[in-house]
Design an enzyme around this catalytic site. Sequence first.
Site, PDB file in Angstrom:
ATOM      1  N   ASN A  68       0.846  -1.196   0.000  1.00  0.00           N
ATOM      2  CA  ASN A  68       0.000   0.000   0.000  1.00  0.00           C
ATOM      3  C   ASN A  68       0.882   1.246   0.000  1.00  0.00           C
ATOM      4  OD1 ASN A  68       0.549   0.858   2.854  1.00  0.00           O
ATOM      5  ND2 ASN A  68      -0.289  -1.187   3.230  1.00  0.00           N
TER       6      ASN A  68
ATOM      7  N   ASP B  71      -3.672 -10.193  13.128  1.00  0.00           N
ATOM      8  CA  ASP B  71      -3.799  -8.784  13.521  1.00  0.00           C
ATOM      9  C   ASP B  71      -2.776  -8.518  14.630  1.00  0.00           C
ATOM     10  OD1 ASP B  71      -4.635  -6.333  14.846  1.00  0.00           O
ATOM     11  OD2 ASP B  71      -6.387  -6.457  13.541  1.00  0.00           O
TER      12      ASP B  71
HETATM   13  O1  PMT Z   1       2.808   6.236   6.592  1.00  0.00           O
HETATM   14  P1  PMT Z   1       2.160   7.526   6.150  1.00  0.00           P
HETATM   15  O2  PMT Z   1       2.276   7.735   4.664  1.00  0.00           O
HETATM   16  O3  PMT Z   1       2.649   8.710   6.943  1.00  0.00           O
HETATM   17  O4  PMT Z   1       0.587   7.415   6.418  1.00  0.00           O
HETATM   18  C1  PMT Z   1       0.127   7.318   7.723  1.00  0.00           C
HETATM   19  C2  PMT Z   1      -1.051   6.331   7.833  1.00  0.00           C
HETATM   20  C3  PMT Z   1      -2.241   6.828   7.008  1.00  0.00           C
HETATM   21  C4  PMT Z   1      -0.608   4.948   7.336  1.00  0.00           C
HETATM   22  C5  PMT Z   1      -1.396   6.254   9.374  1.00  0.00           C
HETATM   23  O5  PMT Z   1      -1.799   7.527   9.831  1.00  0.00           O
HETATM   24  C6  PMT Z   1      -2.522   5.272   9.636  1.00  0.00           C
HETATM   25  O6  PMT Z   1      -3.694   5.582   9.584  1.00  0.00           O
HETATM   26  N1  PMT Z   1      -2.119   4.006   9.951  1.00  0.00           N
HETATM   27  C7  PMT Z   1      -3.034   2.863  10.147  1.00  0.00           C
HETATM   28  C8  PMT Z   1      -3.218   2.181   8.824  1.00  0.00           C
HETATM   29  C9  PMT Z   1      -4.128   0.948   8.929  1.00  0.00           C
HETATM   30  O7  PMT Z   1      -3.707  -0.101   8.521  1.00  0.00           O
HETATM   31  O8  PMT Z   1      -5.278   1.124   9.518  1.00  0.00           O
HETATM   32  P2  PMT Z   1      -6.400  -0.028   9.730  1.00  0.00           P
HETATM   33  O9  PMT Z   1      -7.616   0.745  10.091  1.00  0.00           O
HETATM   34  O10 PMT Z   1      -6.449  -0.931   8.562  1.00  0.00           O
HETATM   35  O11 PMT Z   1      -5.855  -0.851  10.949  1.00  0.00           O
HETATM   36  C10 PMT Z   1      -6.242  -0.602  12.302  1.00  0.00           C
HETATM   37  C11 PMT Z   1      -5.073  -0.778  13.223  1.00  0.00           C
HETATM   38  O12 PMT Z   1      -4.707  -2.151  13.298  1.00  0.00           O
HETATM   39  C12 PMT Z   1      -3.826  -0.038  12.830  1.00  0.00           C
HETATM   40  O13 PMT Z   1      -3.237   0.440  14.021  1.00  0.00           O
HETATM   41  C13 PMT Z   1      -2.941  -1.099  12.191  1.00  0.00           C
HETATM   42  O14 PMT Z   1      -1.550  -0.834  12.367  1.00  0.00           O
HETATM   43  C14 PMT Z   1      -3.350  -2.324  12.966  1.00  0.00           C
HETATM   44  N2  PMT Z   1      -3.270  -3.594  12.212  1.00  0.00           N
HETATM   45  C15 PMT Z   1      -4.045  -3.783  11.098  1.00  0.00           C
HETATM   46  C16 PMT Z   1      -4.000  -5.011  10.451  1.00  0.00           C
HETATM   47  C17 PMT Z   1      -3.141  -6.018  10.931  1.00  0.00           C
HETATM   48  N3  PMT Z   1      -3.066  -7.189  10.324  1.00  0.00           N
HETATM   49  N4  PMT Z   1      -2.383  -5.795  12.011  1.00  0.00           N
HETATM   50  C18 PMT Z   1      -2.432  -4.607  12.659  1.00  0.00           C
HETATM   51  O15 PMT Z   1      -1.729  -4.413  13.653  1.00  0.00           O
END
Ligand code: PMT
Length: 401
Positions: A210, A306
């Site tokens: 991504n 996760d």
């Molecule tokens: O890196 P940049 O270009 O500066 O951009 C920043 C960002 C947009 C990436 C950052 O601000 C952000 O929003 N990061 C979270 C991205 C994400 O994957 O969000 P999510 O809503 O899909 O996931 C929720 C949370 O679970 C996140 O904290 C993620 O790190 C975590 N996760 C998700 C999936 C997974 N398999 N394991 C995880 O730990």
Amino acid sequence: MAHLFNRNVVLGVSGGIAAYKSAELVRQLQELGADVRVIMTRGACEFITPLTLQALSGRPVHTELLDAEAELGMGHIELARWADLLLIAPATADLLARLAAGRADDLLTTVALATAAPRLLAPAMNQQMWRDPATSANVAVLAERGFHMVGPADGEQACGDVGPGRMEQPAAIAAAAAGLFSSGLLAGKRVVITAGPTREALDPVRYLSNHSSGKMGFALAQAAVDAGAQTTLVSGPVELPTPDHVRRLNVQSAQDMLRECLALTPACDIFIACAAVADYRPADVAGQKIKKGDERITLELQRNPDILATIAASAAAPFTVGFAAETTDVLTYARGKLENKGLDMIVANDVSDSAIGFNSENNAVTVLWRNGSRELEQASKAAIARELMELIAKEFGASRD
Ligand code: PMT
């Protein structure tokens, strides 16, 4: 040691004999890692040439408020927003008086009013002028309004007098500037931060990924170090330098990231998941490059673990902070993740707006926790990271009380 890496410092120079020391100050600030832009008042230009400070700072020096050409480059409002710190050295008696009166009659005083950054003054004047009740009253007003002061020092003055009023030495001023950013809020705490994207291999030459640049996660690592934390970054593949004093572990896939994070968890007080982890990976990784063939092919995907939920559910879990990158119903989904993943805090990031999401310079977020929330308005990722770290430190402290 306090430093100014990744900090934008606007150095304001006003018209006193100590202006000659601002040349050395530019170098000291740069040595501590700052990016420096200089504003000079008309009076300052009588003591030292803009060319000297331009050569040292490597940037055009700003002198005029009403200069159409300069405003086309970086106007006074942009300069005020660019600054992480406005440092005025020397700050003459006249400048202190104009600041205390809230004047905006030249570029420097206008930027001082327009900036939301901390403002640090290094006064320099004749000892009698410093002792005058008018100056004392101005200094008191400025202190009450949140201006920080360094100096003045005591000693022999250019005019032959002896007493308080000499500008502090450039090294002491630069150290005071750096000290403003090291809060000590998380002194001795161990913080682990995930950042960047993951890459999920399809075959030896291709992957799913991504657009995460790592900027937000790396800014958080900088803010954690500045707050005094022992900081480890677990980063997917990104093109960013490691902030000073940060331990960095590079990973590729979600499974790699999980392995590193689990190994770090037992010695972690706060876990911040900023990485954009791939929710799915190819179910099978081809041993050889997949050959072009049929018009359509189907890719089977397998759910990734996760990482954040796993850490939050572990025995003796640290204080866990997640991010929620959403394009619709941002707050509803974010609150759902806060609850479903059993987190202490979540940062809702509306990534439908390209100015505040993946690979942008700025961000704007809403932070949610069980019994509270806070909106952080659009600002640089560095500024957002500092505000977030303050909130995290506060809620972490409250959770341990
Ligand atoms: O890196 P940049 O270009 O500066 O951009 C920043 C960002 C947009 C990436 C950052 O601000 C952000 O929003 N990061 C979270 C991205 C994400 O994957 O969000 P999510 O809503 O899909 O996931 C929720 C949370 O679970 C996140 O904290 C993620 O790190 C975590 N996760 C998700 C999936 C997974 N398999 N394991 C995880 O730990």
